[in-house]
Design a protein around this motif. Structure first.
Motif, mmCIF file in Angstrom:
data_model
loop_
_atom_site.group_PDB
_atom_site.id
_atom_site.type_symbol
_atom_site.label_atom_id
_atom_site.label_comp_id
_atom_site.label_asym_id
_atom_site.label_seq_id
_atom_site.Cartn_x
_atom_site.Cartn_y
_atom_site.Cartn_z
ATOM 1 N N VAL A 114 0.837 -1.207 0.000
ATOM 2 C CA VAL A 114 0.000 0.000 0.000
ATOM 3 C C VAL A 114 0.870 1.254 0.000
ATOM 4 C CG1 VAL A 114 -1.662 1.335 1.339
ATOM 5 C CG2 VAL A 114 -1.977 -1.122 1.066
ATOM 6 N N HIS A 115 1.913 1.278 0.805
ATOM 7 C CA HIS A 115 2.792 2.449 0.861
ATOM 8 C C HIS A 115 3.517 2.653 -0.475
ATOM 9 C CE1 HIS A 115 2.368 3.834 4.957
ATOM 10 N NE2 HIS A 115 2.491 2.594 5.414
ATOM 11 N N THR A 116 3.898 1.580 -1.124
ATOM 12 C CA THR A 116 4.535 1.695 -2.446
ATOM 13 C C THR A 116 3.564 2.285 -3.460
ATOM 14 O OG1 THR A 116 5.921 -0.237 -1.952
ATOM 15 C CG2 THR A 116 5.756 0.442 -4.252
ATOM 16 N N GLU A 210 -3.138 2.144 9.371
ATOM 17 C CA GLU A 210 -2.547 3.448 9.063
ATOM 18 C C GLU A 210 -2.246 3.556 7.566
ATOM 19 O OE1 GLU A 210 -1.288 7.283 9.889
ATOM 20 O OE2 GLU A 210 -2.338 5.820 11.173
ATOM 21 N N ALA A 211 -1.804 2.476 6.960
ATOM 22 C CA ALA A 211 -1.552 2.478 5.520
ATOM 23 C C ALA A 211 -2.852 2.674 4.742
ATOM 24 C CB ALA A 211 -0.880 1.171 5.112
ATOM 25 N N ASP A 212 -3.922 2.010 5.177
ATOM 26 C CA ASP A 212 -5.223 2.194 4.527
ATOM 27 C C ASP A 212 -5.707 3.639 4.651
ATOM 28 O OD1 ASP A 212 -5.413 -0.433 3.674
ATOM 29 O OD2 ASP A 212 -6.461 -1.099 5.492
ATOM 30 N N GLU A 217 -6.571 8.937 1.952
ATOM 31 C CA GLU A 217 -6.235 10.345 1.785
ATOM 32 C C GLU A 217 -5.648 10.611 0.402
ATOM 33 O OE1 GLU A 217 -3.575 11.138 4.958
ATOM 34 O OE2 GLU A 217 -5.131 11.136 6.529
ATOM 35 N N THR A 218 -4.824 9.674 -0.061
ATOM 36 C CA THR A 218 -4.222 9.832 -1.390
ATOM 37 C C THR A 218 -5.285 9.752 -2.478
ATOM 38 O OG1 THR A 218 -2.175 8.825 -0.590
ATOM 39 C CG2 THR A 218 -2.492 8.905 -2.970
ATOM 40 N N LYS A 219 -6.243 8.864 -2.318
ATOM 41 C CA LYS A 219 -7.330 8.760 -3.296
ATOM 42 C C LYS A 219 -8.148 10.048 -3.330
ATOM 43 C CE LYS A 219 -7.972 3.746 -3.245
ATOM 44 N NZ LYS A 219 -8.923 2.635 -2.909
ATOM 45 N N ALA A 220 -8.445 10.612 -2.160
ATOM 46 C CA ALA A 220 -9.196 11.879 -2.111
ATOM 47 C C ALA A 220 -8.403 12.997 -2.774
ATOM 48 C CB ALA A 220 -9.516 12.233 -0.662
ATOM 49 N N ASP A 221 -7.098 13.031 -2.522
ATOM 50 C CA ASP A 221 -6.251 14.033 -3.156
ATOM 51 C C ASP A 221 -6.199 13.822 -4.664
ATOM 52 O OD1 ASP A 221 -4.494 16.159 -3.381
ATOM 53 O OD2 ASP A 221 -2.726 14.911 -2.994
ATOM 54 N N GLU A 222 -6.177 12.557 -5.057
ATOM 55 C CA GLU A 222 -6.143 12.256 -6.493
ATOM 56 C C GLU A 222 -7.419 12.722 -7.182
ATOM 57 O OE1 GLU A 222 -5.991 8.332 -9.442
ATOM 58 O OE2 GLU A 222 -5.708 8.112 -7.275
ATOM 59 N N ILE A 223 -8.563 12.493 -6.565
ATOM 60 C CA ILE A 223 -9.835 12.920 -7.153
ATOM 61 C C ILE A 223 -9.864 14.437 -7.308
ATOM 62 C CG2 ILE A 223 -12.306 13.050 -6.746
ATOM 63 C CD1 ILE A 223 -12.115 10.313 -5.371
ATOM 64 N N GLN A 224 -9.402 15.114 -6.268
ATOM 65 C CA GLN A 224 -9.403 16.574 -6.316
ATOM 66 C C GLN A 224 -8.440 17.090 -7.385
ATOM 67 O OE1 GLN A 224 -8.513 18.411 -2.572
ATOM 68 N NE2 GLN A 224 -8.582 20.508 -3.399
ATOM 69 N N ARG A 225 -7.254 16.523 -7.440
ATOM 70 C CA ARG A 225 -6.273 16.980 -8.422
ATOM 71 C C ARG A 225 -6.708 16.660 -9.841
ATOM 72 N NH1 ARG A 225 -1.017 17.685 -6.716
ATOM 73 N NH2 ARG A 225 -0.682 18.286 -8.901
ATOM 74 N N MET A 226 -7.311 15.500 -10.034
ATOM 75 C CA MET A 226 -7.788 15.142 -11.377
ATOM 76 C C MET A 226 -8.928 16.057 -11.804
ATOM 77 S SD MET A 226 -5.885 12.759 -12.555
ATOM 78 C CE MET A 226 -6.855 12.197 -13.950
ATOM 79 N N ALA A 227 -9.820 16.416 -10.845
ATOM 80 C CA ALA A 227 -10.906 17.346 -11.170
ATOM 81 C C ALA A 227 -10.337 18.714 -11.548
ATOM 82 C CB ALA A 227 -11.859 17.466 -10.000
ATOM 83 N N GLU A 228 -9.356 19.180 -10.804
ATOM 84 C CA GLU A 228 -8.741 20.466 -11.124
ATOM 85 C C GLU A 228 -8.024 20.406 -12.470
ATOM 86 O OE1 GLU A 228 -6.150 21.166 -7.866
ATOM 87 O OE2 GLU A 228 -7.752 21.753 -6.463
ATOM 88 N N TYR A 229 -7.389 19.297 -12.741
ATOM 89 C CA TYR A 229 -6.657 19.161 -14.005
ATOM 90 C C TYR A 229 -7.615 19.150 -15.192
ATOM 91 C CZ TYR A 229 -3.633 17.203 -17.608
ATOM 92 O OH TYR A 229 -2.935 16.989 -18.782
ATOM 93 N N HIS A 230 -8.728 18.419 -15.069
ATOM 94 C CA HIS A 230 -9.701 18.391 -16.159
ATOM 95 C C HIS A 230 -10.354 19.753 -16.333
ATOM 96 C CE1 HIS A 230 -9.417 14.213 -17.221
ATOM 97 N NE2 HIS A 230 -9.637 13.820 -15.955
ATOM 98 N N ALA A 231 -10.599 20.459 -15.228
ATOM 99 C CA ALA A 231 -11.147 21.819 -15.335
ATOM 100 C C ALA A 231 -10.160 22.735 -16.028
ATOM 101 C CB ALA A 231 -11.487 22.343 -13.948
ATOM 102 N N PHE A 232 -8.886 22.567 -15.724
ATOM 103 C CA PHE A 232 -7.859 23.366 -16.384
ATOM 104 C C PHE A 232 -7.816 23.087 -17.879
ATOM 105 C CE2 PHE A 232 -3.458 23.450 -17.938
ATOM 106 C CZ PHE A 232 -3.195 24.811 -17.833
ATOM 107 N N LEU A 233 -7.932 21.799 -18.232
ATOM 108 C CA LEU A 233 -7.922 21.453 -19.652
ATOM 109 C C LEU A 233 -9.141 22.034 -20.367
ATOM 110 C CD1 LEU A 233 -6.728 17.713 -19.583
ATOM 111 C CD2 LEU A 233 -5.400 19.742 -20.200
#
Length: 248
Positions: A114-116, A210-212, A217-233
């Protein structure tokens, strides 16, 4: 005449021998009498020896008639039950230790996977929009492989946890049986092993949990960043489209 002389000589020789034998029999030194005396004592003690031999034989036969369980006091039913309970606790402890080790290793391997995956996903988000399509596809393929690996490790954790729970229940039953049978030391030992196994598994579960949490948190950050990236595009495409219209 010669026969008479021989007869006289023989008489003198016999007299000498008789006197010597008489002295030896009456002497207090070690002689024939002293040698024969113990023999006579032995002959007198023969009835007693015979009596002792018969007594020993009767005692031996009497021991053979005593039940074996009475001869060896330790081999009582209670003793054998305690020994059997100790054997059960030893086997249960071995089963518990093996399943605990397997579960801890599987939880540790899952947390590592998971950490990898988290590190690779964060790397992807940091380079979002900066990679070529081929590099982007390669990175996503690697992330998917790590996701599948983590899923396999999680399935293995569930398998070993089920076996570990059975080992814990068996050990608790063995501890109770040992206590009831009187094998208190065996009961104390296996209860200590149960507590140790529980604490070790709890610690390993804490690491995987803790890894889960970090993965979520990483998945939530990924969703937010992907939404911002698609909005930027979309904004970029809209601006390009408006610039094209103004040129027209």
């Amino acid at each position: 005449m010669q026969a008479v002389r021989c007869s006289a000589c023989a008489g003198r020789i016999a007299g000498v021998l008789q006197r010597q034998m008489s002295k030896r029999f009456t002497s207090s030194d070690t002689g024939v009498f002293s040698i024969l005396k113990p023999s006579s004592q032995k002959l007198q003690e023969t009835p007693n020896n015979t009596h002792m031999s018969r007594a020993s034989l009767s005692v031996g036969l009497g021991l053979n008639t005593v039940p074996f369980s009475h001869q060896v006091e330790n081999l009582s039913h209670d003793f054998l039950i305690r020994k059997a309970a100790s054997v059960v606790t030893d086997s249960s402890s071995t089963f518990l230790s093996q399943t605990t080790l397997a579960l801890i290793d599987s939880l540790t391997d899952y947390a590592k996977a998971v950490h990898t995956r988290i590190a690779l996903q964060r790397q992807y988000l940091a380079t979002l929009g900066k990679l070529s399509p081929a590099e982007d596809d390669s990175l996503w393929q690697l992330i998917n492989n790590l996701r599948a690996q983590a899923a396999d490790r999680l399935s293995q954790c569930k398998h070993f946890e089920s076996t570990w729970i059975n080992a814990m229940n068996m050990s608790k039953m063995a501890a109770e049986a040992a206590y009831v049978s009187g094998a208190e030391q065996a009961s104390i030992t296996i209860r200590t092993n149960i507590q140790l196994a529980q604490s070790q598994v709890d610690e390993a579960k804490k690491v995987s949990t803790e890894a889960d949490k970090k993965l979520a948190e990483t998945k939530a950050d990924e969703i937010q960043r992907m939404a911002e990236y698609h909005a930027f595009l979309q904004n970029s495409e809209h601006e390009v489209h408006e610039a094209y219209l103004r040129e027209d």
